[in-house]
Scaffold this motif. Structure first.
Motif, short mmCIF file in Angstrom:
data_model
loop_
_atom_site.label_atom_id
_atom_site.label_comp_id
_atom_site.label_asym_id
_atom_site.label_seq_id
_atom_site.Cartn_x
_atom_site.Cartn_y
_atom_site.Cartn_z
N ILE A 25 88.01 -28.27 90.76
CA ILE A 25 88.79 -27.67 89.67
C ILE A 25 89.97 -28.56 89.32
O ILE A 25 90.29 -28.79 88.14
CB ILE A 25 89.26 -26.26 90.06
CG1 ILE A 25 88.06 -25.32 90.16
CG2 ILE A 25 90.27 -25.73 89.05
CD1 ILE A 25 88.41 -23.94 90.71
N ALA A 26 90.64 -29.10 90.36
CA ALA A 26 91.79 -29.98 90.12
C ALA A 26 91.37 -31.25 89.40
O ALA A 26 92.03 -31.69 88.44
CB ALA A 26 92.46 -30.32 91.46
N ALA A 27 90.26 -31.85 89.84
CA ALA A 27 89.79 -33.09 89.20
C ALA A 27 89.39 -32.84 87.75
O ALA A 27 89.74 -33.62 86.85
CB ALA A 27 88.60 -33.67 89.98
N ALA A 28 88.65 -31.76 87.51
CA ALA A 28 88.25 -31.43 86.14
C ALA A 28 89.48 -31.14 85.29
O ALA A 28 89.57 -31.57 84.13
CB ALA A 28 87.32 -30.22 86.15
N GLY A 29 90.44 -30.43 85.88
CA GLY A 29 91.68 -30.14 85.15
C GLY A 29 92.44 -31.40 84.79
O GLY A 29 92.98 -31.51 83.68
N LEU A 30 92.50 -32.36 85.70
CA LEU A 30 93.20 -33.61 85.43
C LEU A 30 92.50 -34.41 84.33
O LEU A 30 93.16 -35.00 83.47
CB LEU A 30 93.29 -34.45 86.71
CG LEU A 30 94.30 -33.98 87.75
CD1 LEU A 30 94.13 -34.76 89.05
CD2 LEU A 30 95.74 -34.13 87.23
N VAL A 31 91.17 -34.41 84.35
CA VAL A 31 90.42 -35.11 83.30
C VAL A 31 90.69 -34.48 81.94
O VAL A 31 90.96 -35.18 80.95
CB VAL A 31 88.91 -35.11 83.62
CG1 VAL A 31 88.10 -35.53 82.39
CG2 VAL A 31 88.61 -36.05 84.78
N ILE A 32 90.63 -33.14 81.87
CA ILE A 32 90.87 -32.45 80.61
C ILE A 32 92.33 -32.66 80.17
O ILE A 32 92.60 -32.91 78.98
CB ILE A 32 90.57 -30.95 80.74
CG1 ILE A 32 89.10 -30.73 81.13
CG2 ILE A 32 90.89 -30.22 79.44
CD1 ILE A 32 88.10 -31.28 80.14
N THR A 418 98.22 -40.67 89.72
CA THR A 418 98.59 -41.43 88.51
C THR A 418 98.51 -40.55 87.27
O THR A 418 99.42 -40.55 86.43
CB THR A 418 97.65 -42.64 88.35
OG1 THR A 418 97.77 -43.48 89.50
CG2 THR A 418 98.03 -43.44 87.10
N ILE A 419 97.41 -39.78 87.14
CA ILE A 419 97.25 -38.92 85.96
C ILE A 419 98.24 -37.77 85.99
O ILE A 419 98.85 -37.43 84.97
CB ILE A 419 95.80 -38.38 85.89
CG1 ILE A 419 94.81 -39.54 85.70
CG2 ILE A 419 95.67 -37.37 84.76
CD1 ILE A 419 93.36 -39.11 85.76
N ALA A 420 98.42 -37.16 87.17
CA ALA A 420 99.32 -36.01 87.28
C ALA A 420 100.75 -36.36 86.92
O ALA A 420 101.50 -35.52 86.40
CB ALA A 420 99.25 -35.45 88.70
N LEU A 421 101.16 -37.60 87.18
CA LEU A 421 102.54 -38.01 86.88
C LEU A 421 102.73 -38.45 85.43
O LEU A 421 103.86 -38.71 85.02
CB LEU A 421 102.94 -39.15 87.81
CG LEU A 421 103.08 -38.78 89.30
CD1 LEU A 421 103.33 -40.02 90.15
CD2 LEU A 421 104.20 -37.76 89.49
N MET A 422 101.65 -38.52 84.67
CA MET A 422 101.79 -38.90 83.26
C MET A 422 102.39 -37.76 82.45
O MET A 422 101.89 -36.63 82.51
CB MET A 422 100.41 -39.26 82.66
CG MET A 422 99.79 -40.52 83.20
SD MET A 422 98.16 -40.80 82.41
CE MET A 422 97.65 -42.28 83.26
N PRO A 423 103.44 -38.00 81.68
CA PRO A 423 103.97 -36.94 80.81
C PRO A 423 102.97 -36.59 79.71
O PRO A 423 102.20 -37.46 79.27
CB PRO A 423 105.25 -37.55 80.24
CG PRO A 423 105.06 -39.03 80.36
CD PRO A 423 104.20 -39.25 81.57
#
Length: 543
Positions: A25-32, A418-423
């Motif tokens: 769920i976290a990985a899919a959420g980060l991709v979306i 890396t993705i999570a820290l992107m604004p």
């Protein structure tokens, strides 16, 4: 004994399942999240191709537009997802994002379908899916290839997942005594129709999907030491080979008839040789291309213990593991009893061989992103082999698998972080966005710029500003560049009162050095300066 019972008991299995579900769920959420928000900050003109192909089909009412000059012909792809939204949102970021989100969901579903077809349980399916998504998001270029726009690299992997899953499920059905006759014919028919549709994408699908499938089936029979090559047990595989070849041929034939004289510029990269004396250089360039695709950016003099350097070392370890494990799978092959895993090994090796042939003897070796299908194949095979070694429960196999999964997980966590820290508004203040706002504020709605500015600004501005491709040449000044364009875009537009020409500093200098360019500049009614860019405004069309 208590520890063993606990490790094999239902409680720990539930814990692993919850963990894998959370990770997926976290990985899919980060991709979306990346696709919907930060991806716009990385958006450039290459990312517009899928949307422009959809526009060409919408404007012409045909699968292929005879008036559009395509970079590549991929009618069976994400442009189909974008097409229904063009009448609602136009040629805009909204349409682009909707199409890419649908593709991301389809990609995840196809991967899970394939893993379940390999008989992975849900814990392994969710874990592999989450890790695969993050590994395919390891660098700016990989995120662009998978979630920024859709071309044959990501499509090829999706096709392998769906086609491979259909093959595995049909093989399961024909081995079941109680399976209905209808099921035995429905799945091959679905597979044939799907393969025919993938063949609409031409040589690219042949290289990344159809050839690996044929290689997989043929290699499985060839290396099957338990049955005669032409024995009854292998008839099913020859049937699949015949279905694959026939449906692919039919699809390519129908596509050729529909395409007519429509031109694709990128196709030549997969159909020509590089010079013989370049082959060794191509091989030597592979490590740089491979590791840079994963996001490794090491420069001479970088401090070894800096945070970025540690991340680079992790990505280097990931890249090394992904090269070692597929080779190890060949040495392990005779010990493997699971026919599905054997087919997966040959399918992945089919992709690897196809890409490496093009890389070494073709002309696709000048860009790291062309290794993307191979990266996906090695990642999936590495995780499948780790699962296999764990299932055998030999001490060395388990240790090696834990090491492999630990390295891949660490690399996946770096990508996730890396993705999570992107604004969410990343890149909204970059040059393309600033120029789009400047043109809108000055009521400039139609004009020209070189490729890397033109189409990106058109989409970023939601077509409030339409910018068409030109080339700035010392000899001719400003000339049409019809790549990914229609000829009518260069005609005078009805009701258009003014036109503009957007130039960088170097392009302005080139234009000023040309006789034709200096004549063009003299006709400008107005000049606007913005952040090092020059916008020339004209009261007539440039062509």
């Amino acid at each position: 004994m208590r520890l063993k019972r606990f490790c094999e008991g239902p409680v720990l299995k539930r814990i692993f399942f919850v963990f894998s579900l959370t990770a997926a769920i976290a990985a899919a959420g980060l991709v979306i999240y990346y696709t919907v928000f930060p991806a716009e900050g990385y958006f450039h003109s290459d990312c517009t191709d899928t949307l422009l192909w959809a526009q060409a089909s919408y404007d012409s009412g045909k699968l292929f537009s005879e008036d559009f000059y395509y970079a590549a012909l991929l009618p069976f792809g994400t442009s189909l997802f974008m097409l229904p939204f063009i009448p609602v949102f136009g040629i805009s970021m909204t349409t682009h994002v909707i199409g890419m989100v649908i593709f991301a969901v389809c990609f995840m579903a196809a991967l899970m379908f394939f893993l379940r077809s390999l008989r992975f349980n849900w814990t392994w399916t969710l874990s592999v899916t989450s890790l695969f998504l993050m590994l395919m998001s390891s660098s700016d270029k990989l995120r662009e290839i998978f979630w920024g726009h859709t071309i044959y690299y990501s499509l090829g992997l999706l096709f392998c997942f769906v086609g491979g899953g259909l093959i595995l499920r049909w093989l399961d059905i024909i081995d079941k005594p109680g399976a209905g006759t209808a099921k035995k014919y429905i799945l091959p028919a679905v597979f044939a129709a799907f393969t025919a549709l993938t063949a609409f994408n031409g040589l690219q699908s042949l290289v990344i999907y159809i050839a690996p499938v044929l290689f997989c089936l043929a290699a499985y029979c060839f290396f099957d030491s338990e049955h005669p090559f032409f024995g009854a047990q292998n008839i099913r595989y020859f049937v699949l080979i015949a279905i694959t070849a026939a449906s692919a041929g039919a699809g390519m034939l129908v596509c050729a008839l529909l395409r007519g004289n429509v031109y694709s510029g990128y196709l030549s990269g997969y159909s020509i040789f590089s010079a013989l004396d370049q082959w060794v250089d191509n091989i030597l360039s592979f490590p740089k291309m491979w590791f840079s695709l994963l996001g490794v950016q090491v420069a001479k003099g970088d401090y070894l213990l800096a945070f970025d350097a540690v991340a680079d070392m992790l990505r280097t370890a990931v890249g090394t593991v992904l090269l070692i494990v597929p080779v190890a799978s060949l040495f392990e092959y005779k010990k493997i009893k699971d026919n599905r895993l054997k087919l997966l090994i040959w399918l992945c090796w089919g992709v690897i061989i196809a890409i490496m042939l093009g890389f070494v003897v073709g002309v696709i070796g000048n860009a790291n992103w062309r290794l993307t299908p191979m990266l996906g194949a090695t990642a999936l095979l590495s995780m499948a082999m780790a699962r296999y070694w764990i299932s055998r429960r030999t001490p060395m196999g388990v240790r090696f698998s834990v090491a492999v999964l630990a390295v891949l997980t660490a690399g996946g966590l770096v990508s996730a972080g890396t993705i999570a820290l992107m604004p969410a508004d990343y890149g909204r203040d970059n040059d393309l966005h600033v120029l789009a706002r400047t043109l809108e504020e000055n009521d400039l709605t139609y004009g020209y710029a070189t490729f890397w500015y033109s189409q990106a600004i058109t989409v970023i501005s939601d077509s409030q500003v339409k910018v068409r491709n030109v080339k700035i040449e010392p000899s001719t000044g400003c000339e049409k560049y019809i790549y990914q364009s229609e000829r009518s875009w260069f005609d005078a537009q009805p009701g258009q009162e003014n036109y503009f020409l957007l130039l960088t500093r170097s392009e302005l200098a080139t234009l000023e050095s040309s006789i034709n360019g200096r004549s063009l500049i003299k006709f400008a009614q107005k000049t606007i300066q913005q952040s090092g860019y020059t916008i020339l405004v004209f009261d007539r069309n440039l062509f």
